[in-house]
Design a protein around this motif. Structure first.
Motif, PDB file in Angstrom:
ATOM      1  N   ILE A 377       0.836  -1.203   0.000  1.00 36.18           N
ATOM      2  CA  ILE A 377       0.000   0.000   0.000  1.00 36.18           C
ATOM      3  C   ILE A 377       0.867   1.248   0.000  1.00 36.18           C
ATOM      4  CG2 ILE A 377      -1.709   1.328   1.314  1.00 36.18           C
ATOM      5  CD1 ILE A 377      -2.873  -1.313   2.298  1.00 36.18           C
ATOM      6  N   ARG A 378       1.972   1.200   0.746  1.00 32.98           N
ATOM      7  CA  ARG A 378       2.876   2.344   0.800  1.00 32.98           C
ATOM      8  C   ARG A 378       3.404   2.682  -0.602  1.00 32.98           C
ATOM      9  NH1 ARG A 378       6.645   0.273   3.769  1.00 32.98           N
ATOM     10  NH2 ARG A 378       5.520   0.686   5.708  1.00 32.98           N
ATOM     11  N   GLY A 379       3.762   1.662  -1.349  1.00 32.11           N
ATOM     12  CA  GLY A 379       4.254   1.891  -2.708  1.00 32.11           C
ATOM     13  C   GLY A 379       3.204   2.552  -3.582  1.00 32.11           C
ATOM     14  N   TRP A 380       1.955   2.128  -3.455  1.00 28.00           N
ATOM     15  CA  TRP A 380       0.879   2.735  -4.249  1.00 28.00           C
ATOM     16  C   TRP A 380       0.650   4.200  -3.864  1.00 28.00           C
ATOM     17  CZ3 TRP A 380      -2.801  -2.013  -3.292  1.00 28.00           C
ATOM     18  CH2 TRP A 380      -2.396  -3.069  -4.122  1.00 28.00           C
ATOM     19  N   VAL A 381       0.681   4.459  -2.553  1.00 30.30           N
ATOM     20  CA  VAL A 381       0.449   5.827  -2.089  1.00 30.30           C
ATOM     21  C   VAL A 381       1.593   6.739  -2.530  1.00 30.30           C
ATOM     22  CG1 VAL A 381       0.116   7.301  -0.062  1.00 30.30           C
ATOM     23  CG2 VAL A 381      -0.916   5.022  -0.128  1.00 30.30           C
ATOM     24  N   GLU A 382       2.811   6.212  -2.563  1.00 30.34           N
ATOM     25  CA  GLU A 382       3.951   7.017  -2.997  1.00 30.34           C
ATOM     26  C   GLU A 382       3.822   7.429  -4.464  1.00 30.34           C
ATOM     27  OE1 GLU A 382       7.164   4.450  -1.943  1.00 30.34           O
ATOM     28  OE2 GLU A 382       7.359   5.272   0.093  1.00 30.34           O
ATOM     29  N   VAL A 383       3.204   6.562  -5.276  1.00 30.09           N
ATOM     30  CA  VAL A 383       2.951   6.937  -6.675  1.00 30.09           C
ATOM     31  C   VAL A 383       1.980   8.114  -6.730  1.00 30.09           C
ATOM     32  CG1 VAL A 383       1.979   6.166  -8.876  1.00 30.09           C
ATOM     33  CG2 VAL A 383       3.407   4.614  -7.539  1.00 30.09           C
ATOM     34  N   TYR A 384       0.931   8.061  -5.896  1.00 29.55           N
ATOM     35  CA  TYR A 384      -0.041   9.164  -5.864  1.00 29.55           C
ATOM     36  C   TYR A 384       0.615  10.438  -5.347  1.00 29.55           C
ATOM     37  CZ  TYR A 384      -4.914  10.718  -6.132  1.00 29.55           C
ATOM     38  OH  TYR A 384      -6.079  11.340  -6.505  1.00 29.55           O
ATOM     39  N   LEU A 385       1.460  10.298  -4.329  1.00 24.37           N
ATOM     40  CA  LEU A 385       2.132  11.474  -3.775  1.00 24.37           C
ATOM     41  C   LEU A 385       3.039  12.124  -4.815  1.00 24.37           C
ATOM     42  CD1 LEU A 385       2.687  13.279  -1.336  1.00 24.37           C
ATOM     43  CD2 LEU A 385       4.469  11.665  -0.634  1.00 24.37           C
ATOM     44  N   LYS A 386       3.692  11.309  -5.637  1.00 24.99           N
ATOM     45  CA  LYS A 386       4.533  11.851  -6.710  1.00 24.99           C
ATOM     46  C   LYS A 386       3.681  12.656  -7.690  1.00 24.99           C
ATOM     47  CE  LYS A 386       7.598  10.469 -10.496  1.00 24.99           C
ATOM     48  NZ  LYS A 386       8.209   9.312 -11.228  1.00 24.99           N
ATOM     49  N   GLU A 387       2.498  12.121  -8.040  1.00 19.43           N
ATOM     50  CA  GLU A 387       1.569  12.847  -8.904  1.00 19.43           C
ATOM     51  C   GLU A 387       1.156  14.161  -8.264  1.00 19.43           C
ATOM     52  OE1 GLU A 387      -1.278  13.557 -12.063  1.00 19.43           O
ATOM     53  OE2 GLU A 387       0.331  12.071 -11.915  1.00 19.43           O
ATOM     54  N   CYS A 388       0.898  14.100  -6.986  1.00 21.32           N
ATOM     55  CA  CYS A 388       0.441  15.271  -6.246  1.00 21.32           C
ATOM     56  C   CYS A 388       1.496  16.373  -6.257  1.00 21.32           C
ATOM     57  CB  CYS A 388       0.123  14.833  -4.811  1.00 21.32           C
ATOM     58  SG  CYS A 388      -0.611  16.113  -3.815  1.00 21.32           S
ATOM     59  N   ILE A 389       2.718  16.021  -5.911  1.00 19.60           N
ATOM     60  CA  ILE A 389       3.795  17.014  -5.853  1.00 19.60           C
ATOM     61  C   ILE A 389       4.068  17.593  -7.242  1.00 19.60           C
ATOM     62  CG2 ILE A 389       6.259  17.313  -5.405  1.00 19.60           C
ATOM     63  CD1 ILE A 389       5.946  15.197  -3.158  1.00 19.60           C
ATOM     64  N   GLY A 390       4.058  16.721  -8.260  1.00 15.60           N
ATOM     65  CA  GLY A 390       4.304  17.185  -9.618  1.00 15.60           C
ATOM     66  C   GLY A 390       3.232  18.141 -10.106  1.00 15.60           C
ATOM     67  N   THR A 391       1.968  17.830  -9.821  1.00  9.47           N
ATOM     68  CA  THR A 391       0.876  18.690 -10.277  1.00  9.47           C
ATOM     69  C   THR A 391       0.862  20.007  -9.506  1.00  9.47           C
ATOM     70  OG1 THR A 391      -0.419  16.717 -10.808  1.00  9.47           O
ATOM     71  CG2 THR A 391      -1.606  18.806 -10.703  1.00  9.47           C
ATOM     72  N   MET A 392       1.190  19.950  -8.228  1.00  5.34           N
ATOM     73  CA  MET A 392       1.271  21.186  -7.456  1.00  5.34           C
ATOM     74  C   MET A 392       2.369  22.087  -8.003  1.00  5.34           C
ATOM     75  SD  MET A 392       0.585  19.859  -3.536  1.00  5.34           S
ATOM     76  CE  MET A 392       0.425  21.523  -2.834  1.00  5.34           C
ATOM     77  N   ASP A 393       3.462  21.503  -8.487  1.00  7.93           N
ATOM     78  CA  ASP A 393       4.534  22.292  -9.107  1.00  7.93           C
ATOM     79  C   ASP A 393       4.043  22.946 -10.403  1.00  7.93           C
ATOM     80  OD1 ASP A 393       6.336  21.740  -7.113  1.00  7.93           O
ATOM     81  OD2 ASP A 393       7.327  20.096  -8.187  1.00  7.93           O
ATOM     82  N   ILE A 394       3.275  22.185 -11.200  1.00  9.32           N
ATOM     83  CA  ILE A 394       2.729  22.730 -12.444  1.00  9.32           C
ATOM     84  C   ILE A 394       1.840  23.937 -12.144  1.00  9.32           C
ATOM     85  CG2 ILE A 394       1.112  22.282 -14.344  1.00  9.32           C
ATOM     86  CD1 ILE A 394       2.114  19.369 -14.328  1.00  9.32           C
ATOM     87  N   ILE A 395       0.960  23.777 -11.162  1.00 10.51           N
ATOM     88  CA  ILE A 395       0.032  24.856 -10.819  1.00 10.51           C
ATOM     89  C   ILE A 395       0.791  26.056 -10.252  1.00 10.51           C
ATOM     90  CG2 ILE A 395      -1.925  25.507  -9.362  1.00 10.51           C
ATOM     91  CD1 ILE A 395      -2.855  22.580  -9.529  1.00 10.51           C
ATOM     92  N   ALA A 396       1.793  25.784  -9.419  1.00 10.93           N
ATOM     93  CA  ALA A 396       2.588  26.881  -8.843  1.00 10.93           C
ATOM     94  C   ALA A 396       3.298  27.668  -9.938  1.00 10.93           C
ATOM     95  CB  ALA A 396       3.594  26.324  -7.838  1.00 10.93           C
ATOM     96  N   ASN A 397       3.807  26.960 -10.959  1.00 10.85           N
ATOM     97  CA  ASN A 397       4.473  27.646 -12.075  1.00 10.85           C
ATOM     98  C   ASN A 397       3.471  28.479 -12.868  1.00 10.85           C
ATOM     99  OD1 ASN A 397       7.017  26.606 -11.490  1.00 10.85           O
ATOM    100  ND2 ASN A 397       6.707  24.784 -12.762  1.00 10.85           N
ATOM    101  N   LEU A 398       2.276  27.947 -13.084  1.00  9.19           N
ATOM    102  CA  LEU A 398       1.248  28.711 -13.784  1.00  9.19           C
ATOM    103  C   LEU A 398       0.870  29.964 -13.006  1.00  9.19           C
ATOM    104  CD1 LEU A 398      -1.081  25.791 -14.991  1.00  9.19           C
ATOM    105  CD2 LEU A 398       0.373  27.245 -16.422  1.00  9.19           C
ATOM    106  N   LEU A 399       0.785  29.831 -11.700  1.00  9.65           N
ATOM    107  CA  LEU A 399       0.474  30.985 -10.851  1.00  9.65           C
ATOM    108  C   LEU A 399       1.572  32.031 -10.927  1.00  9.65           C
ATOM    109  CD1 LEU A 399      -1.074  29.290  -7.683  1.00  9.65           C
ATOM    110  CD2 LEU A 399      -2.161  31.074  -9.055  1.00  9.65           C
ATOM    111  N   ARG A 400       2.805  31.578 -10.915  1.00  8.24           N
ATOM    112  CA  ARG A 400       3.930  32.518 -10.987  1.00  8.24           C
ATOM    113  C   ARG A 400       3.931  33.259 -12.324  1.00  8.24           C
ATOM    114  NH1 ARG A 400       7.389  29.327  -9.357  1.00  8.24           N
ATOM    115  NH2 ARG A 400       8.080  28.470 -11.353  1.00  8.24           N
TER     116      ARG A 400
END
Length: 445
Positions: A377-400
């Protein structure tokens, strides 16, 4: 601070009482930083009825003349017919609703909050909503140019930035996933059927009333009839009750007996306190798509790991899950609940098939290893967390980038400020999802 809702709301309350709605101890009020809600005007005792609305004041499929409803092709949704009635109904009949209609949100408010009305680049999803759009249209070009930037969470968009989904090969109910594509299909199909009867219908007007009904309806099924196949059609609008805001554990009992809706307090409320009701135990993704808001604290918030799990399992393993009727809808929330389909899927990764079947059917726990289950389960959640961090970076760049554009130009500041608000809303939602992932990973340690 003056929390008066405004003259139009006071006039509507007077209309409601004159029409037969019994209002006891509550009134609409404004709350700082939020929408209108319901406030206690005095101490309300536990078990006291606060509001009673007769069914004949509701807007339902049964309150619309059959001469109107019979015009539409077979298969037209009740939702669509109700929206069509508000758009094209007899003005003499609609006039009775004037006081109520004056207090409804505006189209701009829906456009601000509901992703279904956002520009294509903000609502990239697996929807076919724009599949037939004119290839040279600005909307289609906007969608194509931004196809790689998925900003909405996967439960809403059905898409990911960090990996591509694998074919599942099994048809299963994803009512609470792919939320935007489902909503867009309901709206698109209703619009197409209404155009067959009223070809001059203006899109914006119809979409507005469709959103009014979508966001403000209560449960209703015609007397003597079974529930509709589509649960979205078990709806009716209840005047005055639509002021109640939502929390998961609202101290308000809501009951419909076929003749009236009653709202009863299930604890004591003090004068000035906001009175809530529950719209149901829903994730923030569902609340965002259907109602246009999220809750900062939501005990029912969850995410789905289906797409991550399916790419990690073999075809035979997926077939086995389907045979055991535990295929899909693998929710993740904090704290974790034990012995859920998510845990069964994780155990399938390391257990032999005979022992796994015995475990799933409650005959034996031989072969179950809590540490191995947690590791999967930890491995699966880490995949989601990677998606989360990556998408938050995309949105932060768009905001900037947006901040720089606003700083460099005095033109279109209004539209750019509007987009900034939407991006911030999405960033906040992803922040909630990140906390779910991080809290679960900490729990699994």
């Amino acid at each position: 601070m003056d929390d008066s809702p405004g003259d139009e709301h006071i006039a509507f309350m007077q209309w409601a009482e004159a029409s037969g709605i019994k209002i006891k101890g509550v009134t609409p009020a404004r709350f700082p930083g939020r929408r209108l809600g319901m406030k206690a005007t005095r101490t309300i005792k536990n078990n006291e009825i606060m509001l009673t609305i007769p069914v004949d004041l509701m807007l339902t499929i049964d309150s619309i003349p059959s001469s109107f409803t019979s015009q539409f092709p077979a298969g037209t949704s009740i939702h669509g017919i109700l929206a069509a009635f508000l758009t094209h109904g007899d003005p003499a009949l609609l006039k009775h609703l004037d006081a109520w209609r004056r207090v409804w949100p505006s189209f701009d408010e829906f456009e601000d909050s509901m992703p279904v009305l956002w520009p294509a680049h903000l609502r990239v999803s697996n929807s076919s909503y724009e599949a037939n759009a004119n290839p040279s249209s600005p909307e289609k070009q906007d969608q194509d140019q931004n196809r790689g930037k998925v900003l909405l969470p996967p439960s809403i968009s059905g898409e990911w930035n960090t990996f591509s989904k694998v074919p599942v090969g099994v048809d299963y109910d994803t009512r609470y996933q792919n939320l935007l594509s489902q909503q867009e299909k309901r709206l698109k199909d209703a619009w197409a059927n209404v155009l067959k009867v009223y070809p001059e219908t203006e899109w914006k007007t119809f979409a507005y009333y469709w959103c009014i009904i979508n966001s403000r309806s209560f449960y209703y099924v015609s007397p003597g009839k079974d529930e509709p196949e589509d649960w979205n059609d078990a709806i009716g609008m209840v005047p005055f009750a639509d002021y109640f805001n939502h929390v998961d554990d609202a101290a308000c009992d809501v009951n419909f007996d076929g003749k009236k809706y009653t709202f009863r307090a299930t604890r004591r409320y003090e004068k000035g306190e906001e009175v809530y009701m529950s719209y149901g135990n829903h994730s923030n993704d569902f609340l965002l798509v259907e109602y246009g808001f999220t809750l900062s604290t939501n005990p029912s918030d969850s995410i789905y790991l289906d797409d991550i799990i399916f790419q990690d399992l073999s075809i035979s393993q997926k077939q086995e899950l389907a045979k055991q009727e535990i295929f899909g809808n693998y929710t993740l929330s904090h704290p974790l609940t034990q012995e859920t389909p998510l845990h069964y899927a994780a155990c399938l990764k390391y257990m032999n098939l005979r022992e796994w079947r015995a475990y799933v059917n409650g005959r034996s726990e031989r072969g179950v290893d809590a540490q191995k289950t947690a590791s999967v389960i930890r491995g699966w959640v880490e995949v989601y967390l990677k998606e989360c961090i990556g998408t938050m970076d995309i949105i932060a760049n768009l905001l900037r980038d947006l901040e720089e554009e606003i700083g460099d130009s005095d033109k279109e500041i209004g539209s750019k400020a509007w987009e900034r608000e939407k991006l911030q809303m999405l960033l906040d939602r992803w922040g909630q999802i990140r906390r779910i992932c991080e809290d679960v990973l900490e729990e699994l340690e």
